[in-house]
Design a protein around this motif. Structure first.
Motif, PDB file in Angstrom:
ATOM      1  N   ASP A 139      35.585  40.706  42.740  1.00  0.00           N
ATOM      2  CA  ASP A 139      35.300  42.057  43.246  1.00  0.00           C
ATOM      3  C   ASP A 139      36.548  42.649  44.129  1.00  0.00           C
ATOM      4  N   LEU A 140      37.028  43.411  43.506  1.00  0.00           N
ATOM      5  CA  LEU A 140      38.331  44.085  44.304  1.00  0.00           C
ATOM      6  C   LEU A 140      38.036  45.606  44.867  1.00  0.00           C
ATOM      7  N   GLU A 141      38.402  45.848  46.077  1.00  0.00           N
ATOM      8  CA  GLU A 141      38.192  46.930  46.830  1.00  0.00           C
ATOM      9  C   GLU A 141      38.667  48.129  45.916  1.00  0.00           C
ATOM     10  N   ARG A 142      37.845  49.282  45.985  1.00  0.00           N
ATOM     11  CA  ARG A 142      38.371  50.535  45.576  1.00  0.00           C
ATOM     12  C   ARG A 142      37.730  51.479  46.653  1.00  0.00           C
ATOM     13  N   GLU A 143      38.272  52.672  46.595  1.00  0.00           N
ATOM     14  CA  GLU A 143      37.621  53.769  47.521  1.00  0.00           C
ATOM     15  C   GLU A 143      36.159  54.060  47.365  1.00  0.00           C
ATOM     16  N   ASN A 144      35.313  53.800  48.184  1.00  0.00           N
ATOM     17  CA  ASN A 144      33.886  54.121  47.944  1.00  0.00           C
ATOM     18  C   ASN A 144      33.283  53.121  47.173  1.00  0.00           C
ATOM     19  N   GLY A 145      33.850  51.799  47.102  1.00  0.00           N
ATOM     20  CA  GLY A 145      33.074  50.942  46.251  1.00  0.00           C
ATOM     21  C   GLY A 145      34.175  49.565  45.907  1.00  0.00           C
ATOM     22  N   THR A 146      33.784  48.834  44.563  1.00  0.00           N
ATOM     23  CA  THR A 146      34.533  47.962  44.374  1.00  0.00           C
ATOM     24  C   THR A 146      34.606  47.990  42.688  1.00  0.00           C
ATOM     25  N   PHE A 147      35.532  47.150  42.125  1.00  0.00           N
ATOM     26  CA  PHE A 147      35.427  46.988  40.565  1.00  0.00           C
ATOM     27  C   PHE A 147      35.682  45.303  40.578  1.00  0.00           C
ATOM     28  N   LYS A 148      35.338  45.008  39.132  1.00  0.00           N
ATOM     29  CA  LYS A 148      35.245  43.788  38.648  1.00  0.00           C
ATOM     30  C   LYS A 148      36.641  43.410  38.009  1.00  0.00           C
ATOM     31  N   ALA A 149      37.061  42.178  38.243  1.00  0.00           N
ATOM     32  CA  ALA A 149      38.348  41.388  37.446  1.00  0.00           C
ATOM     33  C   ALA A 149      38.042  40.064  36.964  1.00  0.00           C
ATOM     34  N   PHE A 150      38.431  39.685  35.860  1.00  0.00           N
ATOM     35  CA  PHE A 150      38.342  38.679  35.302  1.00  0.00           C
ATOM     36  C   PHE A 150      39.629  37.708  35.516  1.00  0.00           C
ATOM     37  N   VAL A 151      39.631  36.478  36.036  1.00  0.00           N
ATOM     38  CA  VAL A 151      40.731  35.807  36.516  1.00  0.00           C
ATOM     39  C   VAL A 151      40.461  34.243  35.783  1.00  0.00           C
ATOM     40  N   VAL A 152      41.697  34.107  35.039  1.00  0.00           N
ATOM     41  CA  VAL A 152      41.863  32.756  34.252  1.00  0.00           C
ATOM     42  C   VAL A 152      42.761  31.875  34.795  1.00  0.00           C
ATOM     43  N   TYR A 153      42.679  30.688  35.243  1.00  0.00           N
ATOM     44  CA  TYR A 153      43.347  29.929  35.856  1.00  0.00           C
ATOM     45  C   TYR A 153      44.100  28.956  35.015  1.00  0.00           C
ATOM     46  N   PRO A 154      45.295  28.476  34.754  1.00  0.00           N
ATOM     47  CA  PRO A 154      46.058  27.608  33.926  1.00  0.00           C
ATOM     48  C   PRO A 154      45.814  26.322  34.410  1.00  0.00           C
ATOM     49  N   GLU A 155      45.925  25.402  33.529  1.00  0.00           N
ATOM     50  CA  GLU A 155      45.798  23.889  34.160  1.00  0.00           C
ATOM     51  C   GLU A 155      47.133  23.595  34.354  1.00  0.00           C
ATOM     52  N   SER A 156      47.538  23.750  35.764  1.00  0.00           N
ATOM     53  CA  SER A 156      49.132  23.407  36.076  1.00  0.00           C
ATOM     54  C   SER A 156      49.021  22.623  37.412  1.00  0.00           C
ATOM     55  N   ASN A 157      50.099  22.042  37.829  1.00  0.00           N
ATOM     56  CA  ASN A 157      50.074  21.450  39.096  1.00  0.00           C
ATOM     57  C   ASN A 157      51.117  22.114  40.241  1.00  0.00           C
ATOM     58  N   VAL A 158      51.610  23.262  39.324  1.00  0.00           N
ATOM     59  CA  VAL A 158      52.682  23.887  40.137  1.00  0.00           C
ATOM     60  C   VAL A 158      52.095  25.390  40.052  1.00  0.00           C
TER      61      VAL A 158
END
Length: 279
Positions: A52-71
Motif C-alpha cells: 500500500d502506497l500513500e496517496r492524498e486522502n488514502g492509499t493505492f496498491k502496487a505489485f512488487v516482484v523481487y528477482p533472485e539475486s545476491n546483489v
C-alpha cells in the motif's frame, strides 16, 4: 409410457445443455487465457508482494516482484494498459523480474472508485477503462512519483530506475519521462507522446518506442514526435514490427496469437532486455 417420454426428454435437454455449455467455453478464450496466466503467477518461484502506497486522502496498491539475486539490481516501473493492473500486467512484471530486475507495477485505478481496491475488483474491463479515463493526470503523476520514491529507496534496488508502459501506460511512460529527470530509460509500447510537444524539452532519459505496423492510430503520431524530439536534441528510437497490431505484447503471448503478433512480441522481449541491460 408417459414416464419413459419424460425421461427421454430430460436426457435430450441435458445433452443440449452440456453442448451449449461446451460451446460457451470454446467461445470464451479470454477466461481461458486469464486462468492460464493466473496459474503461471501462482507457480512463480519469485517473491511477489502487494504493498500500500500513500496517496492524498488514502492509499493505492502496487505489485512488487523481487528477482533472485545476491546483489542490488536495476529497478523497473511497469505501467499497465487501459485495462488496469490485470493478471497479464502482473505476469509481465514477473517475467521481467526473472531476468534480474526489481519490478514494481502500481495499480493506478486502485481505490479510485469507492469499494474498488484493485483492478480485479471491477465488474469487467469496460468498468476498468472508465476508471482509467476518469483519472486526473496530475494524480497519476503524483502516484508515479510515489512509486518511484518507493522503489528507488528499496534496499534491493541499486538506484537505477527505468519505466515501461503499454497502450495507455505507454503514453504515461512517455509523459512521466517529462516529469521525472531521474528516470534512466523510458520504454513506450504502442503509446503516444504528450500532445504538448514543448514538455518534451524537459526529458533527460532516452525514449524507446515499440509499435505494431498495423497500429495506424498510434503510428500516425510518430513522425511529428520524432521531429519534436530532434528539435530538443532528445534521444527517441523507434521499432515498428511489420504486420503486428496494437497490444502485440499481450496478444502475442496468447496461445491463439497470430504469427505477426507472436514474432513482434518475441523480438520486442529481446530488444527491451538489451536496452535495459545497457550501461
Amino acid at each position: 409410457m408417459k414416464a419413459n417420454l419424460l425421461t427421454i426428454a430430460a436426457l435430450i435437454l441435458c445433452c443440449f445443455s452440456c453442448k451449449t455449455d461446451s460451446k460457451k467455453e470454446e467461445k470464451d478464450p479470454v477466461k481461458k487465457v486469464v486462468s492460464e496466466i493466473s496459474n503461471e503467477l501462482s507457480e512463480s518461484q519469485r517473491h511477489h508482494e502487494w504493498i500500500d502506497l500513500e496517496r492524498e486522502n488514502g492509499t493505492f496498491k502496487a505489485f512488487v516482484v523481487y528477482p533472485e539475486s545476491n546483489v542490488a539490481t536495476d529497478a523497473v516501473i511497469v505501467i499497465h494498459e487501459n485495462r488496469g493492473l490485470n493478471d497479464w500486467a502482473r505476469s509481465f512484471a514477473d517475467q521481467l523480474a526473472s531476468k534480474g530486475f526489481l519490478v514494481i507495477a502500481p495499480d493506478l485505478i486502485s481505490n479510485s472508485v469507492e469499494g474498488i481496491e484493485k483492478t480485479t475488483d471491477f465488474e469487467n474491463t469496460d468498468k476498468a477503462r472508465e476508471a482509467i479515463y476518469a483519472l486526473d493526470p496530475m494524480q497519476v503523476t503524483k502516484d508515479l512519483n510515489t512509486t518511484f520514491q518507493y522503489i528507488v529507496n528499496e534496499p534491493s534496488s541499486n538506484g537505477n530506475v527505468s519505466v515501461i508502459g503499454f497502450c495507455w501506460g505507454g503514453s504515461q511512460s512517455f509523459r512521466y519521462a517529462t516529469n521525472n529527470q531521474e528516470i534512466k530509460k523510458a520504454l513506450v509500447f504502442y503509446g503516444t507522446a504528450p500532445k504538448d510537444y514543448a514538455t518534451l524539452e524537459s526529458i533527460s532519459a532516452p525514449v524507446y518506442g515499440f509499435y505494431g505496423g498495423n497500429d495506424n492510430r498510434v503510428n500516425a503520431t510518430i513522425h511529428d514526435t520524432k521531429d519534436a524530439m530532434e528539435k530538443y536534441n532528445k534521444k527517441y528510437e523507434t521499432t515498428i514490427y511489420d504486420g503486428a497490431g496494437h497490444a502485440f505484447m499481450r496478444q502475442g503471448a496468447e496461445a491463439s496469437a497470430n504469427d505477426p503478433n507472436k514474432r513482434a512480441r518475441d523480438a520486442a522481449w529481446g530488444e527491451l532486455l538489451s536496452i535495459l541491460d545497457e550501461e
